[in-house]
Design a protein around this motif. Structure first.
Motif, PDB file in Angstrom:
ATOM      1  N   ASN A 102       0.829  -1.216   0.000  1.00 23.92           N
ATOM      2  CA  ASN A 102       0.000   0.000   0.000  1.00 23.92           C
ATOM      3  C   ASN A 102       0.861   1.263   0.000  1.00 23.92           C
ATOM      4  N   PRO A 103       1.534   1.571  -1.135  1.00 21.62           N
ATOM      5  CA  PRO A 103       2.360   2.787  -1.171  1.00 21.62           C
ATOM      6  C   PRO A 103       1.521   4.051  -1.357  1.00 21.62           C
ATOM      7  N   SER A 104       1.865   5.094  -0.606  1.00 23.40           N
ATOM      8  CA  SER A 104       1.178   6.382  -0.699  1.00 23.40           C
ATOM      9  C   SER A 104       2.187   7.511  -0.557  1.00 23.40           C
ATOM     10  N   PHE A 105       1.840   8.656  -1.116  1.00 19.07           N
ATOM     11  CA  PHE A 105       2.726   9.812  -1.105  1.00 19.07           C
ATOM     12  C   PHE A 105       1.897  11.047  -0.785  1.00 19.07           C
ATOM     13  N   GLU A 106       2.391  11.879   0.127  1.00 15.25           N
ATOM     14  CA  GLU A 106       1.605  13.030   0.585  1.00 15.25           C
ATOM     15  C   GLU A 106       2.443  14.297   0.534  1.00 15.25           C
ATOM     16  N   THR A 107       1.802  15.402   0.158  1.00 13.56           N
ATOM     17  CA  THR A 107       2.475  16.680   0.118  1.00 13.56           C
ATOM     18  C   THR A 107       1.528  17.773   0.596  1.00 13.56           C
ATOM     19  N   GLU A 108       2.068  18.857   1.116  1.00  6.45           N
ATOM     20  CA  GLU A 108       1.263  19.990   1.561  1.00  6.45           C
ATOM     21  C   GLU A 108       1.026  20.946   0.405  1.00  6.45           C
ATOM     22  N   LEU A 109      -0.217  21.399   0.247  1.00  4.00           N
ATOM     23  CA  LEU A 109      -0.557  22.411  -0.746  1.00  4.00           C
ATOM     24  C   LEU A 109      -0.473  23.803  -0.153  1.00  4.00           C
ATOM     25  N   ASP A 110      -0.828  23.915   1.120  1.00  3.27           N
ATOM     26  CA  ASP A 110      -0.609  25.138   1.892  1.00  3.27           C
ATOM     27  C   ASP A 110      -0.558  24.740   3.362  1.00  3.27           C
ATOM     28  N   GLU A 111      -0.611  25.717   4.252  1.00  4.71           N
ATOM     29  CA  GLU A 111      -0.426  25.444   5.677  1.00  4.71           C
ATOM     30  C   GLU A 111      -1.465  24.478   6.236  1.00  4.71           C
ATOM     31  N   ASN A 112      -2.689  24.499   5.681  1.00  2.00           N
ATOM     32  CA  ASN A 112      -3.776  23.694   6.231  1.00  2.00           C
ATOM     33  C   ASN A 112      -4.337  22.668   5.255  1.00  2.00           C
ATOM     34  N   THR A 113      -3.759  22.562   4.064  1.00  2.00           N
ATOM     35  CA  THR A 113      -4.307  21.708   3.015  1.00  2.00           C
ATOM     36  C   THR A 113      -3.243  20.749   2.495  1.00  2.00           C
ATOM     37  N   GLY A 114      -3.619  19.500   2.286  1.00  2.00           N
ATOM     38  CA  GLY A 114      -2.683  18.520   1.771  1.00  2.00           C
ATOM     39  C   GLY A 114      -3.318  17.636   0.726  1.00  2.00           C
ATOM     40  N   PHE A 115      -2.465  17.005  -0.092  1.00  2.00           N
ATOM     41  CA  PHE A 115      -2.920  16.041  -1.092  1.00  2.00           C
ATOM     42  C   PHE A 115      -2.162  14.738  -0.904  1.00  2.00           C
ATOM     43  N   GLU A 116      -2.880  13.625  -0.964  1.00  2.00           N
ATOM     44  CA  GLU A 116      -2.266  12.304  -0.834  1.00  2.00           C
ATOM     45  C   GLU A 116      -2.682  11.432  -2.009  1.00  2.00           C
ATOM     46  N   LEU A 117      -1.706  10.784  -2.627  1.00  2.00           N
ATOM     47  CA  LEU A 117      -1.956   9.780  -3.654  1.00  2.00           C
ATOM     48  C   LEU A 117      -1.664   8.421  -3.036  1.00  2.00           C
ATOM     49  N   GLU A 118      -2.698   7.622  -2.901  1.00  2.00           N
ATOM     50  CA  GLU A 118      -2.589   6.329  -2.235  1.00  2.00           C
ATOM     51  C   GLU A 118      -2.879   5.225  -3.243  1.00  2.00           C
ATOM     52  N   THR A 119      -2.051   4.179  -3.256  1.00  2.00           N
ATOM     53  CA  THR A 119      -2.306   3.013  -4.090  1.00  2.00           C
ATOM     54  C   THR A 119      -2.222   1.763  -3.223  1.00  2.00           C
ATOM     55  N   ALA A 120      -2.761   0.654  -3.719  1.00  2.00           N
ATOM     56  CA  ALA A 120      -2.680  -0.605  -2.971  1.00  2.00           C
ATOM     57  C   ALA A 120      -2.670  -1.777  -3.930  1.00  2.00           C
ATOM     58  N   GLN A 121      -1.931  -2.804  -3.547  1.00  2.00           N
ATOM     59  CA  GLN A 121      -1.939  -4.086  -4.234  1.00  2.00           C
ATOM     60  C   GLN A 121      -2.146  -5.139  -3.144  1.00  2.00           C
ATOM     61  N   ARG A 122      -3.281  -5.834  -3.206  1.00  2.00           N
ATOM     62  CA  ARG A 122      -3.633  -6.794  -2.160  1.00  2.00           C
ATOM     63  C   ARG A 122      -3.648  -8.191  -2.777  1.00  2.00           C
ATOM     64  N   PHE A 123      -2.739  -9.036  -2.315  1.00  2.00           N
ATOM     65  CA  PHE A 123      -2.560 -10.360  -2.898  1.00  2.00           C
ATOM     66  C   PHE A 123      -3.224 -11.402  -2.004  1.00  2.00           C
ATOM     67  N   ARG A 124      -4.152 -12.168  -2.604  1.00  2.00           N
ATOM     68  CA  ARG A 124      -4.948 -13.152  -1.874  1.00  2.00           C
ATOM     69  C   ARG A 124      -4.903 -14.494  -2.595  1.00  2.00           C
ATOM     70  N   ASP A 125      -5.576 -15.473  -2.035  1.00  2.00           N
ATOM     71  CA  ASP A 125      -5.637 -16.808  -2.629  1.00  2.00           C
ATOM     72  C   ASP A 125      -6.902 -16.918  -3.470  1.00  2.00           C
ATOM     73  N   GLY A 126      -6.740 -16.825  -4.808  1.00  2.00           N
ATOM     74  CA  GLY A 126      -7.897 -16.888  -5.687  1.00  2.00           C
ATOM     75  C   GLY A 126      -8.643 -18.200  -5.599  1.00  2.00           C
ATOM     76  N   ALA A 127      -7.931 -19.289  -5.263  1.00  2.00           N
ATOM     77  CA  ALA A 127      -8.578 -20.598  -5.147  1.00  2.00           C
ATOM     78  C   ALA A 127      -9.570 -20.640  -3.993  1.00  2.00           C
ATOM     79  N   GLN A 128      -9.405 -19.727  -3.034  1.00  2.00           N
ATOM     80  CA  GLN A 128     -10.309 -19.635  -1.890  1.00  2.00           C
ATOM     81  C   GLN A 128     -11.410 -18.592  -2.109  1.00  2.00           C
ATOM     82  N   GLY A 129     -11.508 -18.088  -3.340  1.00  2.00           N
ATOM     83  CA  GLY A 129     -12.538 -17.106  -3.649  1.00  2.00           C
ATOM     84  C   GLY A 129     -12.171 -15.692  -3.290  1.00  2.00           C
TER      85      GLY A 129
END
Length: 217
Positions: free
Chosen positions: A31-58
Motif C-alpha cells: 500500500n504505497p502512498s505519497f503526501e504533500t502539503e498544498l498550503d499550511e492547512n491543506t494537503g494532497f495524498e496519492l494512495e495506491t494498494a496491491q492486495r494479494f490473496r488466494d484466488g482458489a479460496q474465492g
C-alpha cells in the motif's frame, strides 16, 4: 500512531465466537502512498494498494489508486475527500467516493469515513459507514518511538445488490509500534486482522503483518 504511507499488509479483525465457524487465510497487501502539503492547512495524498490473496479460496487480488484532498479545520480535526478506482481480478471493478473526518483527543484518535460504492454489474450504488477509534502513545521522551492500536467497524447502510447484507458486516483491528527516522520518514511494524461477518456461512478472516514506511514531501 503515525499514518501508514507505504505499508505492506494482509487483512485482519477481532476473534469470532468459538461456536461460529471461520475461514481463515493469510493475505499480503502492498500500500504505497505519497503526501504533500498544498498550503499550511491543506494537503494532497496519492494512495495506491496491491492486495494479494488466494484466488482458489474465492479471494481475488485487488488493486486501487485513490486521491485524497485534506483540510485541517482545527488543531485536532481534519476533513478529507477522496476518489478511488479499484480493480478486482475476475471483474466487478469499482469506483468509490469518500468523505472522512479525523480527530485526536490526547492519546485517543477517531476517524469516521462514509463511502459511496459503484461496482460493475451491481444493482445500485452501495453506501457504507466506517467508524474507527484508537489510541496512540509516545514510548520515549523524544517522541521517536510510539505505539498504537485501533478498531474499525464496517457498517453497510445499503448493499450494492437488492437483498444483500446490511448492518455490521466486518471489523478490522491493528496493533503496532512506529519509529520516526526523521521529520519526514517513519518506519513501523503492526499486526492487522480483519473479519468479514457472513450469514449462514463461515466468517472470512484475514491475518496481516503490517510493515510501514511513511514518506512526506
Amino acid at each position: 500512531m503515525h499514518k501508514a504511507l507505504l505499508p505492506i499488509v494482509a487483512g485482519g479483525a477481532i476473534l469470532a465466537s468459538p461456536a461460529h465457524a471461520r475461514d481463515e487465510q493469510f493475505e499480503l497487501w502492498l500500500n504505497p502512498s505519497f503526501e504533500t502539503e498544498l498550503d499550511e492547512n491543506t494537503g494532497f495524498e496519492l494512495e495506491t494498494a496491491q492486495r494479494f490473496r488466494d484466488g482458489a479460496q474465492g479471494r481475488v487480488d485487488t488493486y486501487f489508486v485513490r486521491g485524497w484532498l485534506k483540510q485541517d479545520i482545527a488543531g485536532d480535526a481534519t476533513l478529507a475527500g477522496a476518489l478511488e478506482y479499484r480493480v478486482n481480478d475476475g471483474g466487478s471493478d469499482e469506483v468509490r467516493t469518500m468523505q472522512q473526518l479525523s480527530t485526536s483527543h490526547g492519546i485517543f484518535k477517531t476517524r469516521l469515513r462514509l463511502e459511496q460504492r459503484f461496482v460493475d454489474g451491481a444493482d445500485r450504488m452501495g453506501l457504507r459507514l466506517r467508524p474507527r477509534v484508537g489510541i496512540g502513545l509516545d514510548l520515549t521522551g523524544d517522541g521517536r518511538w510510539s505505539a498504537g492500536a485501533d478498531a474499525e467497524l464496517f457498517w453497510t447502510l445499503r448493499g450494492n445488490n437488492v437483498g444483500s447484507d446490511t448492518g455490521i458486516t466486518g471489523l478490522r483491528t491493528t496493533i503496532g509500534v512506529d519509529y520516526a527516522v526523521s521529520d519526514t520518514l517513519t518506519l513501523g511494524l503492526s499486526y492487522l486482522r480483519q473479519q468479514d461477518f457472513e450469514d449462514n456461512a463461515p466468517d472470512d478472516i484475514g491475518h496481516a503483518p503490517l510493515i510501514v514506511l511513511e514518506q512526506r514531501f
